[in-house]
Design a protein around this motif. Sequence first.
Motif, PDB file in Angstrom:
ATOM      1  N   TYR A 279      -3.229  -5.774   3.529  1.00 32.45           N
ATOM      2  CA  TYR A 279      -3.211  -4.836   4.649  1.00 32.45           C
ATOM      3  C   TYR A 279      -1.877  -4.086   4.695  1.00 32.45           C
ATOM      4  O   TYR A 279      -1.844  -2.871   4.879  1.00 32.45           O
ATOM      5  CB  TYR A 279      -3.448  -5.596   5.954  1.00 32.45           C
ATOM      6  N   ASP A 280      -0.778  -4.816   4.499  1.00 32.15           N
ATOM      7  CA  ASP A 280       0.545  -4.166   4.469  1.00 32.15           C
ATOM      8  C   ASP A 280       0.644  -3.182   3.308  1.00 32.15           C
ATOM      9  O   ASP A 280       1.223  -2.094   3.445  1.00 32.15           O
ATOM     10  CB  ASP A 280       1.657  -5.212   4.363  1.00 32.15           C
ATOM     11  N   ASP A 281       0.074  -3.553   2.165  1.00 36.16           N
ATOM     12  CA  ASP A 281       0.077  -2.665   0.998  1.00 36.16           C
ATOM     13  C   ASP A 281      -0.713  -1.385   1.285  1.00 36.16           C
ATOM     14  O   ASP A 281      -0.264  -0.280   0.970  1.00 36.16           O
ATOM     15  CB  ASP A 281      -0.504  -3.398  -0.210  1.00 36.16           C
ATOM     16  N   VAL A 282      -1.858  -1.529   1.906  1.00 36.09           N
ATOM     17  CA  VAL A 282      -2.673  -0.358   2.256  1.00 36.09           C
ATOM     18  C   VAL A 282      -1.929   0.516   3.263  1.00 36.09           C
ATOM     19  O   VAL A 282      -1.919   1.747   3.155  1.00 36.09           O
ATOM     20  CB  VAL A 282      -4.053  -0.795   2.801  1.00 36.09           C
ATOM     21  N   LEU A 283      -1.286  -0.105   4.260  1.00 35.05           N
ATOM     22  CA  LEU A 283      -0.507   0.662   5.236  1.00 35.05           C
ATOM     23  C   LEU A 283       0.634   1.424   4.566  1.00 35.05           C
ATOM     24  O   LEU A 283       0.900   2.580   4.898  1.00 35.05           O
ATOM     25  CB  LEU A 283       0.056  -0.257   6.328  1.00 35.05           C
ATOM     26  N   HIS A 284       1.297   0.788   3.616  1.00 33.38           N
ATOM     27  CA  HIS A 284       2.388   1.461   2.885  1.00 33.38           C
ATOM     28  C   HIS A 284       1.851   2.658   2.098  1.00 33.38           C
ATOM     29  O   HIS A 284       2.452   3.741   2.112  1.00 33.38           O
ATOM     30  CB  HIS A 284       3.067   0.461   1.953  1.00 33.38           C
ATOM     31  N   LYS A 285       0.709   2.475   1.439  1.00 30.63           N
ATOM     32  CA  LYS A 285       0.116   3.586   0.681  1.00 30.63           C
ATOM     33  C   LYS A 285      -0.300   4.724   1.603  1.00 30.63           C
ATOM     34  O   LYS A 285      -0.129   5.898   1.280  1.00 30.63           O
ATOM     35  CB  LYS A 285      -1.081   3.097  -0.131  1.00 30.63           C
ATOM     36  N   ILE A 286      -0.827   4.402   2.767  1.00 30.15           N
ATOM     37  CA  ILE A 286      -1.204   5.432   3.734  1.00 30.15           C
ATOM     38  C   ILE A 286       0.026   6.178   4.229  1.00 30.15           C
ATOM     39  O   ILE A 286       0.002   7.408   4.374  1.00 30.15           O
ATOM     40  CB  ILE A 286      -1.995   4.810   4.910  1.00 30.15           C
ATOM     41  N   ASP A 287       1.131   5.444   4.457  1.00 31.52           N
ATOM     42  CA  ASP A 287       2.373   6.108   4.872  1.00 31.52           C
ATOM     43  C   ASP A 287       2.876   7.069   3.795  1.00 31.52           C
ATOM     44  O   ASP A 287       3.314   8.178   4.100  1.00 31.52           O
ATOM     45  CB  ASP A 287       3.455   5.069   5.185  1.00 31.52           C
ATOM     46  N   VAL A 288       2.792   6.644   2.540  1.00 28.27           N
ATOM     47  CA  VAL A 288       3.224   7.512   1.438  1.00 28.27           C
ATOM     48  C   VAL A 288       2.335   8.758   1.370  1.00 28.27           C
ATOM     49  O   VAL A 288       2.841   9.888   1.225  1.00 28.27           O
ATOM     50  CB  VAL A 288       3.186   6.736   0.097  1.00 28.27           C
ATOM     51  N   LEU A 289       1.033   8.568   1.502  1.00 28.02           N
ATOM     52  CA  LEU A 289       0.119   9.715   1.490  1.00 28.02           C
ATOM     53  C   LEU A 289       0.379  10.651   2.658  1.00 28.02           C
ATOM     54  O   LEU A 289       0.330  11.873   2.516  1.00 28.02           O
ATOM     55  CB  LEU A 289      -1.334   9.243   1.515  1.00 28.02           C
ATOM     56  N   TYR A 290       0.665  10.083   3.816  1.00 27.51           N
ATOM     57  CA  TYR A 290       0.960  10.916   4.989  1.00 27.51           C
ATOM     58  C   TYR A 290       2.236  11.726   4.769  1.00 27.51           C
ATOM     59  O   TYR A 290       2.284  12.923   5.089  1.00 27.51           O
ATOM     60  CB  TYR A 290       1.088  10.048   6.236  1.00 27.51           C
TER      61      TYR A 290
END
Length: 139
Positions: free
Chosen positions: A34-45
């Motif tokens: 979940y933390d990994d997915v959140l980090h990837k979403i932050d990078v995409l944002y």
Amino acid sequence: MLKKRQQKFKEEAVKNVKGEMTYDEYIDSLSERYDDVLHKIDVLYDLWVKICKVYHQMNEERKSLKVTIEKIEAELRTINEKVSNRHPLQQKFPIMPNNPKGLITYLLADISSYWTKRICHSKHIKKLILIIFLTLSLF
């Protein structure tokens, strides 16, 4: 009753995971993913925000370039109008008269004036006259 539901949830979670994993390990791996997915979403944002900024900058630059191009086109139009108005109309060759009385004036006046005007308006003759005046002014 609550304990039974929690126990049932723990058993199902363990069954879903391949291999033998405890409930706490499963929750830890789930939180890591979940933390990994959140980090990837932050990078995409962040990338999306940068792309939007670049798009807006390019749009503003396009607008300023459009204004500049319109100004240059207006200047070029005025220059073209001035240049096209500067050139005299091309001289038409005189029409030969039908009667013999006008033949002498036609040969001596009309044709000679036509060639004189044509030679005077020639750009080559103008350049030659300019060169002659420049060389005379040096002496």
